[in-house]
Design a protein around this motif. Sequence first.
Motif, PDB file in Angstrom:
ATOM      1  N   SER A  33      29.745  77.572  71.522  1.00  0.00           N
ATOM      2  CA  SER A  33      28.936  76.398  71.797  1.00  0.00           C
ATOM      3  C   SER A  33      28.742  76.188  73.294  1.00  0.00           C
ATOM      4  O   SER A  33      27.778  75.571  73.714  1.00  0.00           O
ATOM      5  N   LEU A  34      29.666  76.680  74.102  1.00  0.00           N
ATOM      6  CA  LEU A  34      29.526  76.533  75.542  1.00  0.00           C
ATOM      7  C   LEU A  34      28.391  77.373  76.085  1.00  0.00           C
ATOM      8  O   LEU A  34      27.914  77.149  77.186  1.00  0.00           O
ATOM      9  N   ARG A  35      27.942  78.387  75.287  1.00  0.00           N
ATOM     10  CA  ARG A  35      26.853  79.236  75.738  1.00  0.00           C
ATOM     11  C   ARG A  35      25.506  78.704  75.276  1.00  0.00           C
ATOM     12  O   ARG A  35      24.482  79.279  75.568  1.00  0.00           O
ATOM     13  N   GLN A  36      25.495  77.597  74.523  1.00  0.00           N
ATOM     14  CA  GLN A  36      24.245  77.068  74.029  1.00  0.00           C
ATOM     15  C   GLN A  36      23.476  76.415  75.171  1.00  0.00           C
ATOM     16  O   GLN A  36      24.048  75.696  75.988  1.00  0.00           O
ATOM     17  N   PRO A  37      22.173  76.631  75.258  1.00  0.00           N
ATOM     18  CA  PRO A  37      21.393  75.951  76.286  1.00  0.00           C
ATOM     19  C   PRO A  37      21.344  74.464  76.008  1.00  0.00           C
ATOM     20  O   PRO A  37      21.485  74.020  74.867  1.00  0.00           O
ATOM     21  N   PRO A  38      21.152  73.645  77.033  1.00  0.00           N
ATOM     22  CA  PRO A  38      21.085  72.196  76.807  1.00  0.00           C
ATOM     23  C   PRO A  38      19.889  71.850  75.945  1.00  0.00           C
ATOM     24  O   PRO A  38      18.881  72.546  75.955  1.00  0.00           O
ATOM     25  N   PRO A  39      19.993  70.781  75.166  1.00  0.00           N
ATOM     26  CA  PRO A  39      18.879  70.413  74.288  1.00  0.00           C
ATOM     27  C   PRO A  39      17.659  70.010  75.080  1.00  0.00           C
ATOM     28  O   PRO A  39      17.761  69.453  76.182  1.00  0.00           O
ATOM     29  N   GLU A  40      16.505  70.291  74.525  1.00  0.00           N
ATOM     30  CA  GLU A  40      15.248  69.935  75.157  1.00  0.00           C
ATOM     31  C   GLU A  40      14.678  68.724  74.450  1.00  0.00           C
ATOM     32  O   GLU A  40      14.388  68.773  73.261  1.00  0.00           O
ATOM     33  N   PRO A  41      14.526  67.593  75.128  1.00  0.00           N
ATOM     34  CA  PRO A  41      13.981  66.415  74.465  1.00  0.00           C
ATOM     35  C   PRO A  41      12.565  66.671  73.987  1.00  0.00           C
ATOM     36  O   PRO A  41      11.719  67.136  74.745  1.00  0.00           O
ATOM     37  N   ASP A  42      12.320  66.357  72.710  1.00  0.00           N
ATOM     38  CA  ASP A  42      11.008  66.617  72.130  1.00  0.00           C
ATOM     39  C   ASP A  42       9.927  65.753  72.745  1.00  0.00           C
ATOM     40  O   ASP A  42       8.773  66.145  72.823  1.00  0.00           O
ATOM     41  N   ASP A  43      10.299  64.534  73.144  1.00  0.00           N
ATOM     42  CA  ASP A  43       9.288  63.608  73.624  1.00  0.00           C
ATOM     43  C   ASP A  43       9.067  63.702  75.121  1.00  0.00           C
ATOM     44  O   ASP A  43       8.257  62.970  75.674  1.00  0.00           O
ATOM     45  N   ALA A  44       9.808  64.573  75.811  1.00  0.00           N
ATOM     46  CA  ALA A  44       9.673  64.657  77.258  1.00  0.00           C
ATOM     47  C   ALA A  44       8.301  65.185  77.625  1.00  0.00           C
ATOM     48  O   ALA A  44       7.854  66.193  77.095  1.00  0.00           O
ATOM     49  N   PRO A  45       7.583  64.541  78.536  1.00  0.00           N
ATOM     50  CA  PRO A  45       6.262  65.021  78.915  1.00  0.00           C
ATOM     51  C   PRO A  45       6.354  66.321  79.687  1.00  0.00           C
ATOM     52  O   PRO A  45       7.271  66.534  80.478  1.00  0.00           O
ATOM     53  N   LEU A  46       5.417  67.206  79.414  1.00  0.00           N
ATOM     54  CA  LEU A  46       5.380  68.481  80.109  1.00  0.00           C
ATOM     55  C   LEU A  46       4.588  68.339  81.402  1.00  0.00           C
ATOM     56  O   LEU A  46       3.651  67.556  81.489  1.00  0.00           O
ATOM     57  N   GLN A 137       0.173  60.219  70.875  1.00  0.00           N
ATOM     58  CA  GLN A 137       0.602  61.374  70.074  1.00  0.00           C
ATOM     59  C   GLN A 137      -0.469  62.452  70.064  1.00  0.00           C
ATOM     60  O   GLN A 137      -0.168  63.647  70.204  1.00  0.00           O
ATOM     61  N   LEU A 138      -1.727  62.061  69.888  1.00  0.00           N
ATOM     62  CA  LEU A 138      -2.812  63.041  69.876  1.00  0.00           C
ATOM     63  C   LEU A 138      -2.944  63.708  71.230  1.00  0.00           C
ATOM     64  O   LEU A 138      -3.246  64.909  71.325  1.00  0.00           O
ATOM     65  N   ASP A 139      -2.716  62.953  72.285  1.00  0.00           N
ATOM     66  CA  ASP A 139      -2.752  63.518  73.625  1.00  0.00           C
ATOM     67  C   ASP A 139      -1.679  64.584  73.779  1.00  0.00           C
ATOM     68  O   ASP A 139      -1.913  65.660  74.344  1.00  0.00           O
ATOM     69  N   SER A 140      -0.487  64.313  73.256  1.00  0.00           N
ATOM     70  CA  SER A 140       0.621  65.270  73.339  1.00  0.00           C
ATOM     71  C   SER A 140       0.308  66.536  72.557  1.00  0.00           C
ATOM     72  O   SER A 140       0.597  67.652  73.016  1.00  0.00           O
ATOM     73  N   ILE A 141      -0.287  66.382  71.380  1.00  0.00           N
ATOM     74  CA  ILE A 141      -0.636  67.550  70.570  1.00  0.00           C
ATOM     75  C   ILE A 141      -1.680  68.399  71.274  1.00  0.00           C
ATOM     76  O   ILE A 141      -1.596  69.632  71.317  1.00  0.00           O
ATOM     77  N   ALA A 142      -2.683  67.746  71.850  1.00  0.00           N
ATOM     78  CA  ALA A 142      -3.761  68.481  72.515  1.00  0.00           C
ATOM     79  C   ALA A 142      -3.249  69.285  73.695  1.00  0.00           C
ATOM     80  O   ALA A 142      -3.749  70.368  73.992  1.00  0.00           O
ATOM     81  N   ARG A 143      -2.212  68.778  74.357  1.00  0.00           N
ATOM     82  CA  ARG A 143      -1.640  69.525  75.482  1.00  0.00           C
ATOM     83  C   ARG A 143      -0.946  70.782  75.019  1.00  0.00           C
ATOM     84  O   ARG A 143      -0.758  71.728  75.779  1.00  0.00           O
ATOM     85  N   GLY A 144      -0.517  70.800  73.749  1.00  0.00           N
ATOM     86  CA  GLY A 144       0.155  71.990  73.222  1.00  0.00           C
ATOM     87  C   GLY A 144      -0.790  73.003  72.620  1.00  0.00           C
ATOM     88  O   GLY A 144      -0.369  74.083  72.231  1.00  0.00           O
ATOM     89  N   MET A 145      -2.088  72.662  72.549  1.00  0.00           N
ATOM     90  CA  MET A 145      -3.045  73.574  71.937  1.00  0.00           C
ATOM     91  C   MET A 145      -3.601  74.527  72.987  1.00  0.00           C
ATOM     92  O   MET A 145      -3.748  74.207  74.141  1.00  0.00           O
ATOM     93  N   TRP A 146      -3.942  75.729  72.565  1.00  0.00           N
ATOM     94  CA  TRP A 146      -4.610  76.717  73.424  1.00  0.00           C
ATOM     95  C   TRP A 146      -5.779  77.247  72.610  1.00  0.00           C
ATOM     96  O   TRP A 146      -6.054  76.741  71.534  1.00  0.00           O
ATOM     97  N   THR A 147      -6.477  78.244  73.048  1.00  0.00           N
ATOM     98  CA  THR A 147      -7.697  78.668  72.376  1.00  0.00           C
ATOM     99  C   THR A 147      -7.424  79.075  70.941  1.00  0.00           C
ATOM    100  O   THR A 147      -7.078  80.211  70.650  1.00  0.00           O
TER     101      THR A 147
END
Length: 601
Positions: A33-46, A137-147
């Motif tokens: 468990s000490l080798r696990q990367p820290p959790p990434e917050p899902d709601d954190a803005p990119l 929420q829609l804004d967040s989804i659109a940021r994750g979309m690519w072509t």
Amino acid sequence: MLPRIPASCARASSSLSSTRNHTFKAFYATIRSLRQPPPEPDDAPLPDNDFIVSILRANPSLRDTRSYLASFGPRPKPPSAPSADRLVAASKDLSAAQSIPVALEHPKPSPVLSSILDPVVKRTALVKFQGPFTDVQLDSIARGMWTMTLCRGGNRMNGPPLIEETMRIVTTLEKQGARARPVLGAVVRLGPKPDDDDVTESPDLTPPEAHTFPSDLVPIRSALRAGEIPVIPPFALDSFCRSVRVDSNDVLGALARGMVEAAEIDNLQPGTSSDILPSEDVDLTPLRLMIINREGGVPSYARSGYPHLLINLSSEYSHIHDTFHEPWHSTNPTALSNLALARTCLNYMPPTSSAVMVSHRSPSSLIANLITNKPALSSSLPHALLQGNRRLTAHTPTLLRRGLPIRVLRTANDIDRPKMNALLEQSFGRTLDQQPFYERLERTLDFVVVAGDYVGAAIVTNEPCAGFAEPISYLDKFAVLPSHQGDGTVDFLWVALHDESYGLGHPFSANPNGGKGGVGEGRDLVWRSRANNPVNKWYFERSSGHMRMGPWVLFWCDAEKRLKLEQARRAHAGMSYVEEWEKGRLGQWADVVEKIPSAWK
């Protein structure tokens, strides 16, 4: 309590017995468990460079990169043979050819030059938006979309008008820098396809209640060639040519089938697109299905309601329905309908395709899935490691694949030897010494897990060991065809191996693979691998511990039920470095494993 996962031992040698006490302390010293990367917050803005950040977070391996380039990179076209007229013209005198007046034409760019300057071959994905989503929420989804190719979904009849929602999605995508085009006309037709009576579907596979013809896809093809994302509301033409609202799953199923059929027609008629530049070329075959909703993936009974990580639809579909708890119908009301949608679409899409069910809280998962085509966490990792992983949350995405049927064989006579020979020799790149290999299996075989039509297999034997009441459970061979490495078969096979060996006795091992159904006592699983085997990194992550034995590495997985009972007996005191039942076993395992003969010529 953190899971007790051993690390590497000291090198085995002639002085193994004298250094055993130190070795035990060494291999129990590391906590995974000490080798696990820290959790990434899902709601954190990119940040603004979220695409690059998402690629770095995905951490694609060399195999992932090769697979991605094979799917989305430029495809070489076979050189066309020179015609007879060109051969005759080339044989004539050059001076005579120069005396013929030639009409000047605008020179066309060389296909080779165009592919170098603009090596883009557009591939498509089907994306279902299942809201309702707020603007944030829609804004967040659109940021994750690519072509990608988008199909607007949703089953809420009391939501806002579909046209307004479609335009809202288009506006949000364009605000993020994408080019989008609303396709408001129906591109699918209501009802089954006229020739469906002649097509034999799987008896438990529900075909979509809509269909489409290649001519109906002109608006989609036009948008893609223009570099725009078509956004499609769930409308269909009925028999009176009226546009009616239908279930979005039927639209997506019809598009998956119709786009694959249209791409096959394109491939049969390569001359029709010879004037299209590489940047304008579009392969309509969808390679991904992405379902973005508010609830995330499919809850799993084996993970206390947390989502499934990876689903083999060919062998787990009915089992998931049977183990779907009643409360989940309220918390995850569309999980089973989306599961059926993924199964329908992947039935038509290429075998390497995948579907992902993801919450709007995890937009970066879309890019990670596009690049790696893998789940967020491997489902074949030790169960204790998954249960304690901070990255496993209620919003962890579920990856779905068409997969392969899994079955368990109990006798050597049940093995299809020609197919098993081909599998082992292609997987290991060596020639199998067949007669002594199968003679040994007839004496020692415990079981064989077979994936599909021998595209993968795990062979487990019972090896007698002095000092033990029962023989050692030894993983003799673990093989997957090179063509199926990276498509989920390895994980599916290892999960089935876990459920039949060291995972027995737990309810989460009751998978429908034709084996013991999770009933029984788990046994320690032991195997060996060459020290220079590149697969060892994968083994390190899935084993309880390992030990060097000269040119070999000895791996083992402790019986999970026994570890759980010992931890419960000691309450919160934890377990010591070396338990009584562990003393001396490494030396005896090493002695037995070293004497197992090679299966190769």
